[in-house]
Scaffold this motif. Structure first.
Motif, PDB file in Angstrom:
ATOM      1  N   ASP A 195      11.612  53.176 -27.097  1.00  0.00           N
ATOM      2  CA  ASP A 195      12.833  53.210 -27.909  1.00  0.00           C
ATOM      3  C   ASP A 195      13.989  53.810 -27.124  1.00  0.00           C
ATOM      4  OD1 ASP A 195      11.551  52.058 -30.061  1.00  0.00           O
ATOM      5  OD2 ASP A 195      11.044  53.979 -31.005  1.00  0.00           O
ATOM      6  N   ILE A 196      13.691  54.782 -26.277  1.00  0.00           N
ATOM      7  CA  ILE A 196      14.746  55.435 -25.499  1.00  0.00           C
ATOM      8  C   ILE A 196      15.494  54.410 -24.661  1.00  0.00           C
ATOM      9  CG2 ILE A 196      15.176  57.020 -23.560  1.00  0.00           C
ATOM     10  CD1 ILE A 196      12.992  58.818 -24.652  1.00  0.00           C
ATOM     11  N   TYR A 197      14.749  53.533 -23.977  1.00  0.00           N
ATOM     12  CA  TYR A 197      15.387  52.535 -23.115  1.00  0.00           C
ATOM     13  C   TYR A 197      15.979  51.385 -23.919  1.00  0.00           C
ATOM     14  CZ  TYR A 197      16.107  49.099 -19.422  1.00  0.00           C
ATOM     15  OH  TYR A 197      16.675  48.183 -18.575  1.00  0.00           O
ATOM     16  N   LEU A 198      15.255  50.889 -24.904  1.00  0.00           N
ATOM     17  CA  LEU A 198      15.737  49.759 -25.699  1.00  0.00           C
ATOM     18  C   LEU A 198      17.023  50.101 -26.445  1.00  0.00           C
ATOM     19  CD1 LEU A 198      12.350  48.379 -27.108  1.00  0.00           C
ATOM     20  CD2 LEU A 198      13.704  47.531 -25.179  1.00  0.00           C
ATOM     21  N   ASP A 199      17.121  51.346 -26.911  1.00  0.00           N
ATOM     22  CA  ASP A 199      18.355  51.773 -27.584  1.00  0.00           C
ATOM     23  C   ASP A 199      19.533  51.760 -26.619  1.00  0.00           C
ATOM     24  OD1 ASP A 199      17.078  52.088 -29.982  1.00  0.00           O
ATOM     25  OD2 ASP A 199      16.822  54.254 -29.804  1.00  0.00           O
ATOM     26  N   LEU A 200      19.275  52.127 -25.375  1.00  0.00           N
ATOM     27  CA  LEU A 200      20.342  52.170 -24.375  1.00  0.00           C
ATOM     28  C   LEU A 200      20.854  50.773 -24.027  1.00  0.00           C
ATOM     29  CD1 LEU A 200      19.005  54.932 -21.950  1.00  0.00           C
ATOM     30  CD2 LEU A 200      21.040  55.078 -23.380  1.00  0.00           C
ATOM     31  N   ILE A 201      19.947  49.841 -23.803  1.00  0.00           N
ATOM     32  CA  ILE A 201      20.387  48.508 -23.390  1.00  0.00           C
ATOM     33  C   ILE A 201      21.026  47.735 -24.541  1.00  0.00           C
ATOM     34  CG2 ILE A 201      18.671  48.357 -21.557  1.00  0.00           C
ATOM     35  CD1 ILE A 201      16.994  46.555 -23.288  1.00  0.00           C
ATOM     36  N   GLU A 202      20.776  48.158 -25.762  1.00  0.00           N
ATOM     37  CA  GLU A 202      21.382  47.501 -26.914  1.00  0.00           C
ATOM     38  C   GLU A 202      22.543  48.297 -27.489  1.00  0.00           C
ATOM     39  OE1 GLU A 202      18.604  46.128 -29.793  1.00  0.00           O
ATOM     40  OE2 GLU A 202      17.179  45.398 -28.295  1.00  0.00           O
ATOM     41  N   GLY A 203      22.898  49.381 -26.822  1.00  0.00           N
ATOM     42  CA  GLY A 203      24.060  50.156 -27.230  1.00  0.00           C
ATOM     43  C   GLY A 203      23.890  50.913 -28.532  1.00  0.00           C
TER      44      GLY A 203
END
Length: 234
Positions: A195-203
């Motif tokens: 979630d940490i990375y996916l939240d970042l790439i999706e803003g």
């Protein structure tokens, strides 16, 4: 008449000391008798607790706002680049921070802290500094039952143990390479799905995570005359 306890009506331009002074000093009738004095004292105690709670709320809100701003400063475009390779992730300051946060959720942050310490160690020039830093790394990450012992094979640990009295800038190369491979092949793969990375790439704003208290960052400040560049990696 007593001054009403309504914080929203206070003049916020006044100092907190002045506001508190005005709140705790009502009319002189409160001081007229022993019972009134007791009630006045209780009132002051309650007010003191309320003011402390109010100030704590202000500080907490400010801290959270600053933390949120720090977490959301990464653009999705930057975060996408981190998915191209593990090296690109570690070479970016915000990428390193995000990956470190992820490792904390898995209770394995000692791996990235060891890697950072080795990067810092290889920049050392003074012989005394090399010796002190090598000893610090060995005691913190390598020796048996070290506080943040990393997972190394017996042969690698044995070589380091024998050379620690006369270390060189390459003393930890094999161990660092081993830990790097473990993170790249294991932790990095899970990080890209987290979630940490996916939240970042999706803003998206970061989600709250249940983390244990952060372990002490690896620094060498406890050693006299030892200067560390580790801060540039955090």
């Amino acid at each position: 008449m007593e001054t009403p306890l309504v914080f929203s009506q206070l003049n916020m331009c006044e100092s907190k000391e002045k506001t508190f002074f005005k709140l705790i000093h009502g009319s002189s009738k409160e001081e007229g008798s022993k019972e009134d004095k007791i009630r006045a004292k209780e009132k002051r105690n309650r007010l003191s607790l309320l003011v402390q709670k109010f100030e704590f709320h202000e500080e907490t809100h400010s801290s959270r706002s600053g933390h949120l701003a720090k977490e959301t400063r990464v653009s999705p475009k930057e975060a996408v680049i981190w998915g191209e390779s593990f090296d690109k992730l570690l070479s970016h300051k915000d990428g390193l921070e995000a990956f470190t946060r992820f490792l904390k959720t898995e209770f394995s942050e000692e791996n990235i802290e060891f890697w950072i310490a080795c990067e810092d160690f290889k920049k050392s020039k003074d012989p005394k500094q090399i010796l002190l830093k090598a000893k610090a790394i060995y005691e913190k990450f390598i020796q048996n039952d070290a506080p943040q012992e990393v997972n190394l094979d017996f042969h690698t640990k044995e070589v380091i143990t024998k050379s620690i009295t006369q270390p060189t800038l390459h003393s930890f190369d094999a161990a660092q390479s081993r830990v790097y491979q473990l993170m790249e092949q294991d932790s990095y793969t899970r990080f890209l799905k987290s979630d940490i990375y996916l939240d970042l790439i999706e803003g998206r704003p970061p989600r709250p995570t249940n983390l244990r208290r952060r372990s002490r960052s690896f620094t060498y400040n406890e050693f006299q005359d030892v200067k560390s560049d580790v801060a540039i990696w955090l």
